[in-house]
Write a protein that holds these residues in place. Sequence first.
Motif, PDB file in Angstrom:
ATOM      1  N   SER A  32       0.819  -1.206   0.000  1.00  0.00           N
ATOM      2  CA  SER A  32       0.000   0.000   0.000  1.00  0.00           C
ATOM      3  C   SER A  32       0.853   1.255   0.000  1.00  0.00           C
ATOM      4  CB  SER A  32      -0.902   0.013   1.241  1.00  0.00           C
ATOM      5  OG  SER A  32      -1.772  -1.080   1.208  1.00  0.00           O
ATOM      6  N   GLY A  33       0.199   2.344  -0.265  1.00  0.00           N
ATOM      7  CA  GLY A  33       0.866   3.639  -0.230  1.00  0.00           C
ATOM      8  C   GLY A  33       0.902   4.192   1.184  1.00  0.00           C
ATOM      9  N   ARG A  34       0.843   5.505   1.279  1.00  0.00           N
ATOM     10  CA  ARG A  34       0.973   6.178   2.577  1.00  0.00           C
ATOM     11  C   ARG A  34      -0.325   6.190   3.369  1.00  0.00           C
ATOM     12  NH1 ARG A  34       4.338  11.352   2.566  1.00  0.00           N
ATOM     13  NH2 ARG A  34       5.857  10.204   3.773  1.00  0.00           N
ATOM     14  N   SER A  35      -1.432   5.935   2.716  1.00  0.00           N
ATOM     15  CA  SER A  35      -2.699   5.873   3.449  1.00  0.00           C
ATOM     16  C   SER A  35      -3.550   4.745   2.879  1.00  0.00           C
ATOM     17  CB  SER A  35      -3.453   7.202   3.375  1.00  0.00           C
ATOM     18  OG  SER A  35      -3.787   7.505   2.050  1.00  0.00           O
ATOM     19  N   VAL A  36      -4.375   4.194   3.739  1.00  0.00           N
ATOM     20  CA  VAL A  36      -5.240   3.083   3.353  1.00  0.00           C
ATOM     21  C   VAL A  36      -6.638   3.329   3.913  1.00  0.00           C
ATOM     22  CG1 VAL A  36      -3.363   1.392   3.273  1.00  0.00           C
ATOM     23  CG2 VAL A  36      -4.644   1.697   5.386  1.00  0.00           C
ATOM     24  N   ALA A  37      -7.588   2.605   3.382  1.00  0.00           N
ATOM     25  CA  ALA A  37      -8.950   2.635   3.903  1.00  0.00           C
ATOM     26  C   ALA A  37      -9.279   1.250   4.446  1.00  0.00           C
ATOM     27  CB  ALA A  37      -9.946   3.028   2.817  1.00  0.00           C
ATOM     28  N   LEU A  38      -9.592   1.197   5.721  1.00  0.00           N
ATOM     29  CA  LEU A  38      -9.994  -0.062   6.345  1.00  0.00           C
ATOM     30  C   LEU A  38     -11.507  -0.108   6.441  1.00  0.00           C
ATOM     31  CD1 LEU A  38      -7.524  -0.439   9.347  1.00  0.00           C
ATOM     32  CD2 LEU A  38      -7.500  -1.699   7.202  1.00  0.00           C
ATOM     33  N   LEU A  39     -12.083  -1.228   6.047  1.00  0.00           N
ATOM     34  CA  LEU A  39     -13.503  -1.469   6.289  1.00  0.00           C
ATOM     35  C   LEU A  39     -13.566  -2.289   7.559  1.00  0.00           C
ATOM     36  CD1 LEU A  39     -16.499  -1.421   5.532  1.00  0.00           C
ATOM     37  CD2 LEU A  39     -16.077  -3.501   4.175  1.00  0.00           C
ATOM     38  N   ILE A  40     -14.214  -1.728   8.578  1.00  0.00           N
ATOM     39  CA  ILE A  40     -14.313  -2.445   9.847  1.00  0.00           C
ATOM     40  C   ILE A  40     -15.771  -2.615  10.232  1.00  0.00           C
ATOM     41  CG2 ILE A  40     -12.090  -1.612  10.668  1.00  0.00           C
ATOM     42  CD1 ILE A  40     -13.716   0.191  12.607  1.00  0.00           C
ATOM     43  N   GLU A  41     -15.999  -3.598  11.077  1.00  0.00           N
ATOM     44  CA  GLU A  41     -17.316  -3.796  11.669  1.00  0.00           C
ATOM     45  C   GLU A  41     -17.199  -3.484  13.152  1.00  0.00           C
ATOM     46  OE1 GLU A  41     -20.457  -7.379  12.400  1.00  0.00           O
ATOM     47  OE2 GLU A  41     -19.448  -7.291  10.461  1.00  0.00           O
ATOM     48  N   ARG A  42     -18.078  -2.600  13.615  1.00  0.00           N
ATOM     49  CA  ARG A  42     -18.093  -2.208  15.022  1.00  0.00           C
ATOM     50  C   ARG A  42     -19.556  -2.061  15.435  1.00  0.00           C
ATOM     51  NH1 ARG A  42     -15.288   3.221  15.860  1.00  0.00           N
ATOM     52  NH2 ARG A  42     -13.408   1.968  15.694  1.00  0.00           N
ATOM     53  N   ASP A  43     -19.934  -2.745  16.493  1.00  0.00           N
ATOM     54  CA  ASP A  43     -21.308  -2.647  17.007  1.00  0.00           C
ATOM     55  C   ASP A  43     -22.335  -2.880  15.912  1.00  0.00           C
ATOM     56  OD1 ASP A  43     -20.269  -2.028  19.530  1.00  0.00           O
ATOM     57  OD2 ASP A  43     -20.225   0.124  19.051  1.00  0.00           O
ATOM     58  N   ASN A  44     -22.131  -3.932  15.117  1.00  0.00           N
ATOM     59  CA  ASN A  44     -23.048  -4.330  14.048  1.00  0.00           C
ATOM     60  C   ASN A  44     -23.176  -3.302  12.937  1.00  0.00           C
ATOM     61  OD1 ASN A  44     -23.665  -6.851  15.235  1.00  0.00           O
ATOM     62  ND2 ASN A  44     -25.081  -5.836  16.618  1.00  0.00           N
ATOM     63  N   ALA A  45     -22.240  -2.380  12.818  1.00  0.00           N
ATOM     64  CA  ALA A  45     -22.219  -1.413  11.724  1.00  0.00           C
ATOM     65  C   ALA A  45     -20.891  -1.532  10.987  1.00  0.00           C
ATOM     66  CB  ALA A  45     -22.388   0.004  12.259  1.00  0.00           C
ATOM     67  N   ARG A  46     -20.935  -1.341   9.676  1.00  0.00           N
ATOM     68  CA  ARG A  46     -19.710  -1.366   8.873  1.00  0.00           C
ATOM     69  C   ARG A  46     -19.344   0.070   8.521  1.00  0.00           C
ATOM     70  NH1 ARG A  46     -19.904  -6.624   4.943  1.00  0.00           N
ATOM     71  NH2 ARG A  46     -20.146  -8.103   6.634  1.00  0.00           N
ATOM     72  N   ILE A  47     -18.075   0.420   8.792  1.00  0.00           N
ATOM     73  CA  ILE A  47     -17.617   1.781   8.515  1.00  0.00           C
ATOM     74  C   ILE A  47     -16.221   1.733   7.881  1.00  0.00           C
ATOM     75  CG2 ILE A  47     -18.964   2.903  10.330  1.00  0.00           C
ATOM     76  CD1 ILE A  47     -16.469   2.894  12.094  1.00  0.00           C
ATOM     77  N   PHE A  48     -15.942   2.741   7.058  1.00  0.00           N
ATOM     78  CA  PHE A  48     -14.609   2.895   6.488  1.00  0.00           C
ATOM     79  C   PHE A  48     -13.818   3.836   7.380  1.00  0.00           C
ATOM     80  CE2 PHE A  48     -16.776   1.432   2.670  1.00  0.00           C
ATOM     81  CZ  PHE A  48     -15.820   0.560   2.150  1.00  0.00           C
ATOM     82  N   VAL A  49     -12.585   3.447   7.668  1.00  0.00           N
ATOM     83  CA  VAL A  49     -11.696   4.270   8.496  1.00  0.00           C
ATOM     84  C   VAL A  49     -10.429   4.541   7.688  1.00  0.00           C
ATOM     85  CG1 VAL A  49     -10.370   4.387  10.639  1.00  0.00           C
ATOM     86  CG2 VAL A  49     -12.593   3.242  10.611  1.00  0.00           C
ATOM     87  N   PRO A  50     -10.161   5.809   7.365  1.00  0.00           N
ATOM     88  CA  PRO A  50      -8.907   6.128   6.689  1.00  0.00           C
ATOM     89  C   PRO A  50      -7.748   6.073   7.687  1.00  0.00           C
ATOM     90  CG  PRO A  50     -10.162   8.124   7.068  1.00  0.00           C
ATOM     91  CD  PRO A  50     -11.004   6.982   7.558  1.00  0.00           C
ATOM     92  N   VAL A  51      -6.654   5.461   7.278  1.00  0.00           N
ATOM     93  CA  VAL A  51      -5.482   5.328   8.152  1.00  0.00           C
ATOM     94  C   VAL A  51      -4.265   5.853   7.403  1.00  0.00           C
ATOM     95  CG1 VAL A  51      -4.010   3.740   9.455  1.00  0.00           C
ATOM     96  CG2 VAL A  51      -6.469   3.280   9.257  1.00  0.00           C
ATOM     97  N   ASP A  52      -3.602   6.839   7.988  1.00  0.00           N
ATOM     98  CA  ASP A  52      -2.368   7.379   7.430  1.00  0.00           C
ATOM     99  C   ASP A  52      -1.218   6.583   8.016  1.00  0.00           C
ATOM    100  OD1 ASP A  52      -0.363   8.868   6.327  1.00  0.00           O
ATOM    101  OD2 ASP A  52      -0.701  10.645   7.550  1.00  0.00           O
ATOM    102  N   ILE A  53      -0.534   5.795   7.196  1.00  0.00           N
ATOM    103  CA  ILE A  53       0.515   4.912   7.697  1.00  0.00           C
ATOM    104  C   ILE A  53       1.908   5.487   7.506  1.00  0.00           C
ATOM    105  CG2 ILE A  53      -0.812   2.806   7.560  1.00  0.00           C
ATOM    106  CD1 ILE A  53       0.518   2.212   4.895  1.00  0.00           C
ATOM    107  N   ALA A  54       1.973   6.719   7.029  1.00  0.00           N
ATOM    108  CA  ALA A  54       3.281   7.362   6.799  1.00  0.00           C
ATOM    109  C   ALA A  54       3.989   7.673   8.088  1.00  0.00           C
ATOM    110  CB  ALA A  54       3.102   8.629   5.990  1.00  0.00           C
TER     111      ALA A  54
END
Length: 64
Positions: A42-64
């Motif tokens: 991956s590049g410097r940032s990624v998008a994680l799809l997570i499940e939390r409390d029965n909801a699915r959300i995208f979380v942007p993560v800056d890995i730089a």
Amino acid sequence: MLVENASGPAARAGIRRGDIVLALNGQPVRDVAQLRALLDKSGRSVALLIERDNARIFVPVDIA
């Protein structure tokens, strides 16, 4: 993949214990080894799809 401990960039992005990582940049994630392999490509940032409390959300993560 169940998050047991979030640290570093993931923790700063809001990932927390008990979240379930479903995908990284649209690629399904089944285990830690697969997540690490995808992160290595991956590049410097990624998008994680997570499940939390029965909801699915995208979380942007800056890995730089």
